[in-house]
Scaffold this motif. Structure first.
Motif, PDB file in Angstrom:
ATOM      1  N   LYS A 240      32.294 -15.875  -4.376  1.00 47.24           N
ATOM      2  CA  LYS A 240      33.466 -16.167  -3.564  1.00 47.24           C
ATOM      3  C   LYS A 240      34.724 -16.234  -4.424  1.00 47.24           C
ATOM      4  O   LYS A 240      34.678 -16.362  -5.626  1.00 47.24           O
ATOM      5  CB  LYS A 240      33.276 -17.453  -2.757  1.00 47.24           C
ATOM      6  N   LEU A 266      32.257 -13.409   3.115  1.00 42.72           N
ATOM      7  CA  LEU A 266      31.146 -14.283   2.744  1.00 42.72           C
ATOM      8  C   LEU A 266      31.072 -15.455   3.716  1.00 42.72           C
ATOM      9  O   LEU A 266      32.094 -16.039   4.063  1.00 42.72           O
ATOM     10  CB  LEU A 266      31.336 -14.842   1.329  1.00 42.72           C
ATOM     11  N   THR A 293      27.909 -10.769   3.727  1.00 33.58           N
ATOM     12  CA  THR A 293      26.895 -11.556   3.018  1.00 33.58           C
ATOM     13  C   THR A 293      26.810 -12.941   3.648  1.00 33.58           C
ATOM     14  O   THR A 293      27.838 -13.598   3.851  1.00 33.58           O
ATOM     15  CB  THR A 293      27.229 -11.703   1.522  1.00 33.58           C
TER      16      THR A 293
END
Length: 370
Positions: A240, A266, A293
């Protein structure tokens, strides 16, 4: 004299925190130019052509370092009035401000916006945002909602009139935004505006740095002991960006599905949040389409007493699998040991097989579904 972002980028290359990538060179050059333009002063001391400063629109596939470079630019630029946010969070705030203007009486409007007259919320919302920041830095610009598409052109025209400068990342070129969307012709002026007000830079490197990081480590962490939890946390931190996490609001069949911890593409959630709640296939499809993800933690060993959660877990995995969404899991056991007894336990073997496949290098490297 080199720009601050150039100096910081070169320093990170030298100490190994970044690896040289030729595709990032034009990005650093474009951001260096923007940093210098933002510093310029007019001869009489005023800001030099605020509205004339062209921003930067960075686009390319996920994992090419766009967000990392945007983080670096934001940290380095000396512009004091700046804001950094994910585009979805920004739009959520815009919609909330528009609601406040429409529902507020004169006193409430005056308290929030400093003005109260008129029915159209676009101008007061734009003026409020412009009063807070000259430079807006966004991650993950994408448009999928007709309501967003219809307001963006007018909103950003008003923001640019106020001298706001834009630096943004996206997975799509400007002319590919809201492609095939309803009433797209009404969105086209926004595309032209972005191309006029920003220098468009393609970040088209062949290497996916995020994928390299995923494939360099395991993505299934079990059991959920201290060592696995620490490794799970490290991988999350590595993938991240440096900015703060923020919630994402997904509109599903008129409902608001909130994923509390996100950073661009994310997302992170617990098993209880996604599979212990009353969510269904459409909710999981929305999650799979919105994020590239998903980090899923605290997946327990399941049994007859929680067969409904097991069924939801199967539905979630199917949605992620079909969309090509990458999955990182912190669980009590290996996939094949998660659900051995209970309704649907035999069928769960297929899900376990998919989970093992999704942890493999070949699956991680495949392209996401369009």
């Amino acid at each position: 004299m080199p720009s601050r972002i150039r100096t910081a980028y070169d320093r990170r290359l030298a100490d190994g925190r970044l690896t040289p990538d030729p595709s990032q060179v034009p990005v650093v050059e474009a951001l260096s130019r923007l940093e210098k333009d933002l510093r310029k002063k007019a001869p009489l001391g005023g800001l030099f052509g605020q509205s004339a400063v062209r921003g930067v629109y960075l686009w390319g596939p996920p994992g090419r370092g766009k967000s990392i470079l945007m983080d670096l630019f934001y940290a380095c630029t000396p512009e004091p009035r700046k804001k950094r946010a994910h585009f979805h969070a920004f739009l959520a705030r815009v919609h909330d401000l528009m609601r406040q203007w429409r529902e507020g009486d004169a006193k409430t409007r005056k308290a929030v916006f400093g003005q109260s007259k008129g029915d159209d919320p676009i101008k007061p919302v734009a003026e409020l945002i412009a009063s807070e920041a000259r430079l807006l830095c966004f991650d993950e610009l994408q448009v999928t909602d007709i309501a967003d598409a219809l307001i963006l052109g007018r909103l950003f025209e008003a923001l640019f009139e106020q001298g706001v400068v834009l630096a943004v990342t996206s997975n799509r070129a400007p002319d590919q935004l809201y492609l095939n969307g309803i009433n797209r012709e009404l969105f086209v002026p926004f595309i032209a505006l972005i191309e006029a007000k920003c220098v468009v830079v393609s970040v088209a490197g062949a290497r996916d740095w995020r994928l390299d990081r995923l494939m360099g480590d395991r993505v299934w962490f079990a059991p959920a002991d201290a060592a696995c939890r620490a490794a799970f946390e490290t991988l999350w931190s590595d993938l991240k960006g440096e900015q703060e996490e923020c919630p994402a609001h997904l509109k599903v069949l008129g409902r608001d599905v909130v994923i509390e911890r996100t950073d661009g593409g994310l997302a992170r959630a617990t098993f209880g949040q996604l599979c212990g709640a009353a969510l269904g296939p459409q909710d999981y499809l929305a999650v799979a389409e919105r994020f590239h993800t998903l980090f899923l933690e605290d997946v327990p060993v399941l049994g007859p007493a929680n067969h409904q959660a097991a069924r939801r877990f199967v539905t979630l995995i199917d949605a992620l699998y079909e969309a090509g969404t990458r999955l990182v899991v912190l669980a009590e056991a290996a996939p094949e040991a998660l659900y051995r007894e209970g309704v649907g336990a035999f069928e769960f073997q297929r899900t376990a097989s998919r989970l093992n496949e999704m942890a493999g290098a070949d699956w991680l490297a495949r392209e996401r579904a369009a």
